[in-house]
Enzyme design. Structure first.
Site, PDB file in Angstrom:
ATOM      1  N   LYS A 111       2.152  -5.257   1.963  1.00 50.06           N
ATOM      2  CA  LYS A 111       3.364  -6.075   1.824  1.00 50.06           C
ATOM      3  C   LYS A 111       3.048  -7.524   1.480  1.00 50.06           C
ATOM      4  O   LYS A 111       3.856  -8.200   0.872  1.00 50.06           O
ATOM      5  CB  LYS A 111       4.240  -5.972   3.072  1.00 50.06           C
ATOM      6  N   LYS A 193       3.995   7.099  -0.820  1.00 48.93           N
ATOM      7  CA  LYS A 193       5.015   7.680   0.056  1.00 48.93           C
ATOM      8  C   LYS A 193       6.431   7.328  -0.410  1.00 48.93           C
ATOM      9  O   LYS A 193       6.634   6.287  -1.044  1.00 48.93           O
ATOM     10  CB  LYS A 193       4.794   7.223   1.504  1.00 48.93           C
ATOM     11  N   LYS A 196      11.815   3.077   1.061  1.00 50.74           N
ATOM     12  CA  LYS A 196      13.112   2.419   0.890  1.00 50.74           C
ATOM     13  C   LYS A 196      13.051   1.351  -0.176  1.00 50.74           C
ATOM     14  O   LYS A 196      14.031   1.050  -0.825  1.00 50.74           O
ATOM     15  CB  LYS A 196      13.466   1.672   2.183  1.00 50.74           C
TER      16      LYS A 196
HETATM   17  P1  ATP Z   1       9.450   0.786   3.470  1.00 53.22           P
HETATM   18  O1  ATP Z   1       9.132   1.943   2.618  1.00 53.22           O
HETATM   19  O2  ATP Z   1      10.353  -0.213   2.840  1.00 53.22           O
HETATM   20  O3  ATP Z   1       8.236   0.192   4.117  1.00 53.22           O
HETATM   21  P2  ATP Z   1      10.153   2.783   5.294  1.00 53.22           P
HETATM   22  O4  ATP Z   1      10.810   3.752   4.404  1.00 53.22           O
HETATM   23  O5  ATP Z   1       8.744   3.000   5.719  1.00 53.22           O
HETATM   24  O6  ATP Z   1      10.301   1.343   4.675  1.00 53.22           O
HETATM   25  P3  ATP Z   1      10.866   2.262   8.057  1.00 53.22           P
HETATM   26  O7  ATP Z   1      12.129   1.774   8.657  1.00 53.22           O
HETATM   27  O8  ATP Z   1       9.759   1.289   8.044  1.00 53.22           O
HETATM   28  O9  ATP Z   1      11.109   2.679   6.554  1.00 53.22           O
HETATM   29  O10 ATP Z   1      10.433   3.621   8.704  1.00 53.22           O
HETATM   30  C1  ATP Z   1      11.206   4.352   9.591  1.00 53.22           C
HETATM   31  C2  ATP Z   1      10.478   5.615  10.020  1.00 53.22           C
HETATM   32  O11 ATP Z   1      10.380   6.529   8.927  1.00 53.22           O
HETATM   33  C3  ATP Z   1       9.040   5.400  10.509  1.00 53.22           C
HETATM   34  O12 ATP Z   1       8.796   6.223  11.639  1.00 53.22           O
HETATM   35  C4  ATP Z   1       8.194   5.837   9.356  1.00 53.22           C
HETATM   36  O13 ATP Z   1       6.936   6.314   9.773  1.00 53.22           O
HETATM   37  C5  ATP Z   1       9.026   6.973   8.772  1.00 53.22           C
HETATM   38  N1  ATP Z   1       8.768   7.146   7.360  1.00 53.22           N
HETATM   39  C6  ATP Z   1       8.952   6.230   6.384  1.00 53.22           C
HETATM   40  N2  ATP Z   1       8.644   6.731   5.168  1.00 53.22           N
HETATM   41  C7  ATP Z   1       8.238   8.015   5.384  1.00 53.22           C
HETATM   42  C8  ATP Z   1       7.798   9.060   4.520  1.00 53.22           C
HETATM   43  N3  ATP Z   1       7.732   8.890   3.213  1.00 53.22           N
HETATM   44  N4  ATP Z   1       7.468  10.258   5.073  1.00 53.22           N
HETATM   45  C9  ATP Z   1       7.581  10.451   6.392  1.00 53.22           C
HETATM   46  N5  ATP Z   1       7.986   9.505   7.273  1.00 53.22           N
HETATM   47  C10 ATP Z   1       8.323   8.291   6.793  1.00 53.22           C
END
Ligand code: ATP
Ligand code: LTN
Length: 329
Positions: A111, A193, A196
């Site tokens: 980040k 991965k 968001k």
């Molecule tokens: P960003 O991608 O913007 O960093 P994020 O999608 O990781 O955000 P968070 O709010 O940080 O969103 O994550 C919420 C939960 O979802 C966490 O427990 C994280 O481990 C899980 N998570 C996020 N992306 C994935 C993914 N692609 N596969 C499985 N679990 C995920």
């Protein structure tokens, strides 16, 4: 009966990765555990946010929690900034953390894009996360795979503080990761991965996406030129990702799905996956619309904050006692 804590950032666009990796566990765990689920708004401001957008996203995540089946009668649901103990404990932990270990966090490195000077909030993010967890004497933290490093740091910090200030200071928590769905990959680039914050909105399936957006995203998903449906993470990462999503949404083992599609093309798998997703998400979206517009939602969050605060205050008192902080003479 264990104490469970987890949080999601109110950064909009809650997607299938968040659901299959984390939120799905939240719902299951509430059956026989004491669960606390937080909307971590203070984590969200580590990246600048428009206040009006943030307010909306907080309520969206709260409504999604409930729409997915988190029951406020069984679990505590609240907003992080409504409980002052998170910020207090975060400082106490900061004083036992090291710049070296925080600079090694993969999420920080990604980040901050390795700039020479990055926002301090991004750097301190994992310490605030450790505070969230330790504040509630948490035993189990359901999260996606990508949070493993942060959970390890939380455990290290807790052990370090316990060594300095007394073994009763913190409970040492454990991460809990799904066997299938712990890492859902991006639809346009199966080597990263599902996220968001990715620019291409078709790279993810959002829980509130319309059937036509779901269809477009899946039909465009990157595959390969092999043309045979097999589960091969190395050679066919795109198809492996679609199979993982299919399996996680239907509870059908991947090898059974592979057998069902023997001799069929990628188009057939994609088309059926669209149906599975629409079927799974439509009822969630209907409940979401009802809850999001009800007067009950702010009341549920206020009651949740009160319950969370009662637990947090006890921990803060104990930690301050152990540290020798405050007026105790
Ligand atoms: P960003 O991608 O913007 O960093 P994020 O999608 O990781 O955000 P968070 O709010 O940080 O969103 O994550 C919420 C939960 O979802 C966490 O427990 C994280 O481990 C899980 N998570 C996020 N992306 C994935 C993914 N692609 N596969 C499985 N679990 C995920
Ligand atoms: N960093 C987490 C969100 C988060 C969290 C927590 C998860 C903040 N505090 C405490 C579990 C427990 C993420 O998912 N990106």
């Amino acid at each position: 009966m264990k104490r469970v804590f987890s949080g999601i950032q109110p950064t909009g666009n809650i997607h299938l990765g968040n659901y299959l990796g984390a939120l799905r566990q939240f719902v299951d765990l509430q059956k026989d555990n004491e669960c606390i689920y937080c909307i971590v708004d203070m984590h969200a401001i580590t990246v600048p946010k428009d206040p009006e957008v943030l307010k909306k996203s907080i309520m969206d995540v709260a409504a999604l929690y409930l729409a997915l089946g988190i029951d406020p009668e069984k679990s505590i649901v609240f907003i992080q900034s409504d409980v002052p103990g998170h910020a207090e404990l975060s400082w106490m932990l900061t004083c036992s953390s090291y710049t070296g270990e925080l600079s090694r966090m993969t999420q920080f490195k990604q980040k901050s894009k390795m700039q020479e000077s990055a926002p301090t909030g991004l750097f301190m993010y994992p310490v605030l996360m450790a505070a969230d967890i330790l504040l509630y004497d948490t035993e189990v933290v359901p999260v996606g795979d990508d949070q493993k490093q942060h959970i390890e740091l939380t455990r290290d910090l807790a052990k370090r503080v316990n060594g300095k200030y007394g073994e009763d200071t913190f409970v040492i928590p454990e991460g809990r990761y799904m066997k299938s769905g712990a890492r859902i990959m991006s639809l346009d680039d199966p080597s990263s991965k599902m996220s968001k914050s990715a620019e291409n909105e078709y790279s993810r399936i959002q829980l509130l996406d319309s059937p036509s957006k779901i269809k477009k995203s899946i039909m465009r998903a990157t595959t390969d030129s092999e043309g045979v449906i097999r589960y091969d993470q190395e050679k066919q990462p795109g198809i492996a990702n679609l199979l993982n999503i299919y399996s996680a949404c239907t509870n059908k083992p991947v090898d059974e799905i592979v057998k069902d599609y023997d001799g069929k093309g990628y188009g057939a798998l994609k088309k059926d996956l669209v149906d599975v997703l629409v079927e799974n998400l439509t009822p969630v979206q209907e409940r979401f619309a009802e809850i999001r517009n009800s007067d009950e939602l702010p009341k549920i969050l206020a009651a949740g904050a009160e319950k969370a605060n009662a637990i947090a205050e006890k921990t803060i008192k104990r930690v301050k006692d152990n540290f020798g902080l405050g007026n105790r003479f």
